[in-house]
Design an enzyme around this catalytic site. Structure first.
Site, mmCIF file in Angstrom:
data_model
loop_
_atom_site.group_PDB
_atom_site.id
_atom_site.type_symbol
_atom_site.label_atom_id
_atom_site.label_comp_id
_atom_site.label_asym_id
_atom_site.label_seq_id
_atom_site.Cartn_x
_atom_site.Cartn_y
_atom_site.Cartn_z
ATOM 1 N N GLU A 246 0.888 -1.175 0.000
ATOM 2 C CA GLU A 246 0.000 0.000 0.000
ATOM 3 C C GLU A 246 0.920 1.217 0.000
ATOM 4 O O GLU A 246 1.490 1.558 1.026
ATOM 5 C CB GLU A 246 -0.880 0.010 1.258
ATOM 6 C CG GLU A 246 -1.839 -1.153 1.380
ATOM 7 C CD GLU A 246 -3.028 -1.023 0.431
ATOM 8 O OE1 GLU A 246 -3.155 0.015 -0.246
ATOM 9 O OE2 GLU A 246 -3.812 -1.980 0.364
ATOM 10 N N CYS A 280 -2.332 9.478 2.361
ATOM 11 C CA CYS A 280 -2.009 8.776 1.103
ATOM 12 C C CYS A 280 -3.108 9.003 0.077
ATOM 13 O O CYS A 280 -2.828 9.167 -1.106
ATOM 14 C CB CYS A 280 -1.802 7.291 1.369
ATOM 15 S SG CYS A 280 -3.182 6.508 2.200
#
Ligand code: NDP
Length: 502
Positions: A246, A280
């Site tokens: 991720e 993010c």
């Protein structure tokens, strides 16, 4: 090894202990034993011994314990959010939102693990009807989880909660910037599952993460930057350890000509500047249809200018957690301005370490660092486009592909589907992250694999397929005892079953 200082937010190793500090004040938050590779290996060995017990509890036993863990986190939410505020710098309100999402994910994973991963019968093919078929998803064993500092609860729990629900034990390496939060989460788990070290933590700097990759874990779930993700993959490749990656993002918001402008402004400001832009899936680029560009920009600047920045109780966002990131943010703003961009709000003067004030950049070329690279600060580039289709083209030109947002009254879902990313919010920003029923993860430089939802549970399990003979074979294909006549019958059956084009 670095020596001890108390520069705000800069973690140091002092006498074998990792020292964590408040990013705004330098206040010491805690000291944690810095794990050597031997310590990491020992933690993984202990987790492996615990794995048989945890796995044998079955879905019901794990569900009950995971729900107790989620209750422990919920009941001590104030303590947790205060710690997030002090160690990471995030306002308490944002810490509440983050923790609420994490707790919801644990509950969902606990309650749905059996239905997603449990044993089930599946249909057999007509060609092999003499066998019954069963499928189940078994735990890997020990999962290593490496987490970042920006969402120190939601992000690691997205892996930890789902990995535990799938029957794995977990060794967690929190970021060197947020070890106290990592420890707090693990301690709450140990209180409700005191029997074995099912979830444990190892503390340290990047080297500790590298040691975890090489420690013999059965899967490694990494969340962090793309550059570190590549190092993690390389280390895991040595032992063929599967990886979930991720990584970073450069998410775009598209504002269509028929969009609800007030809604789009609110979402762009929050999506771009929550947690000081250190998200993010934060919005970093906004592409706005020509017809509404001027009105959108004016309202965006007005709204962003009212944001309060600081460590006070009423602040909207706090400091830049990682001091080194300030240089990146400054460089992106300077490069944008050098290359013809303008600051509609903020600019270089907005960089006031440890804070960066809201900054909105316009007329920035598409190949500028502020458009291409992850900025990770409270900055937005806003770009005028003829229509939403051009916005999609520009949004998709990024090497990243994590999330994104679309504001449109008539074409929201259609535009969302065209974005090359793992998740898209329509008429909101980042709303997918707290949705336990939806998978979360990216494409391209944003990584691969999924946390959250049914896919997030399957990510931490290996499919186990079983076929069982239930009757004699009429056409014994899988035996040297078959006759030429039976082979001819098999060939005839294939033509009958599959010979038609439809
Ligand atoms: P980093 O890549 O710097 O660090 C991530 C984690 O990896 C930390 O625990 C770090 O330890 C560890 N690490 C560092 N070097 C190594 C190594 N060689 N081997 C193994 N582990 C290592 O990221 P940040 O912590 O700065 O987090 C910000 C990044 O994370 C951004 O790019 C952001 O977009 C991304 N992110 C992605 C999310 C997603 O779900 N896709 C969610 C949240 C963030 P240490 O901190 O001790 O150096």
């Amino acid at each position: 090894m670095v020596t001890a200082t108390h520069t705000p937010g800069v973690p140091v190793i002092d006498d074998g202990r990792l020292v964590s500090t408040n990013p705004a004040t330098g206040e010491e938050i805690g000291r944690f034993p810095a794990a050597t590779p031997a310590d990491v290996a020992a933690a993984v060995r202990r987790a492996r011994q615990a794995a048989a017990w945890w796995s044998a509890l079955g879905f019901a036993g794990r569900r009950e314990r995971l729900l107790r863990w989620r209750a422990a986190l919920a009941n001590r939410l104030d303590e947790l959010t205060d710690l997030i505020h002090r160690e990471g710098g995030k306002p308490v309100a944002e810490a509440v939102v983050e923790s609420a999402g994490a707790i919801d994910h644990i509950a969902w994973a606990a309650k749905h693990a059996r239905s997603v991963l449990g044993p089930r019968r599946v249909r057999s093919s007509l060609m092999q009807l003499e066998y019954s078929s069963r499928l189940e998803y078994l735990p890997f064993g020990v999962v290593g989880v490496i987490g970042p500092w920006n969402y120190p609860v939601l992000t690691p729990v997205g892996s930890i909660g789902y990995a535990l629900a799938a029957g794995n034990t977990v060794v967690f390496k929190p970021s060197e910037y947020t070890p106290a939060i990592g420890q707090w989460i693990v301690e709450r788990f140990a209180e409700v599952v005191p029997e074995h070290p099912v979830l444990s933590a190892v503390y340290g700097i990047g080297e500790t993460g590298a040691a975890l990759c090489r420690s013999g874990v059965d899967k490694l779930a990494f969340t962090g930057s793309t550059a570190t993700g590549k190092k993690v993959m390389a280390a895991c490749a040595e032992t063929l350890t599967p990886v979930l990656a991720e990584c970073g993002g450069k998410d775009a918001m598209i504002v269509d000509a028929d969009a609800d402008l007030d809604g789009a402004v609110a979402a762009a400001v929050w999506g771009g500047m929550t947690n000081a832009g250190q998200t993010c899936v934060g919005i970093e680029r906004v592409y706005v249809a020509d017809r509404v560009y001027d009105a959108f920009l004016q309202r965006l600047v007005e709204r962003a200018a009212r944001l309060r920045v600081g460590m006070e109780d009423d602040a909207d966002f706090g400091p830049i957690t990682m001091p080194g990131q300030i240089d990146t943010i400054r460089r992106h703003i300077a490069d944008a301005l050098d290359r013809g961009g303008k600051a509609a709000l903020g600019g270089l003067d907005a960089v006031q370490p440890p804070y960066v004030r809201p900054t909105i950049l316009v007329d920035v070329p598409e190949d500028a660092a502020a458009v291409v690279e992850e900025t990770f600060g409270p900055t937005l580039t806003v770009t005028r486009v003829p229509d939403a289709d051009e916005a999609v083209r520009l949004a998709n030109a990024s090497r990243y592909g994590l999330g994104g947002a679309v504001f449109s009254r008539t074409r929201g879902v259609a535009l969302a589907r065209q974005l090359r990313s793992g998740m898209t919010s329509v008429n909101s920003a980042i709303s997918f992250a707290g949705m336990p029923t939806l998978p979360f993860g990216g494409v391209g430089d944003s990584g691969f694999g999924r946390i959250h939802g049914a896919d997030g549970l399957r990510e931490f399990a290996r499919p186990k397929a079983i076929t069982k003979r239930r009757m004699r074979s009429l056409l014994p294909a899988l035996s040297f005892d078959r006759t030429p006549k039976q082979v001819a019958q098999i060939a005839k059956a294939v033509k009958l079953l599959h010979g038609r084009p439809r």
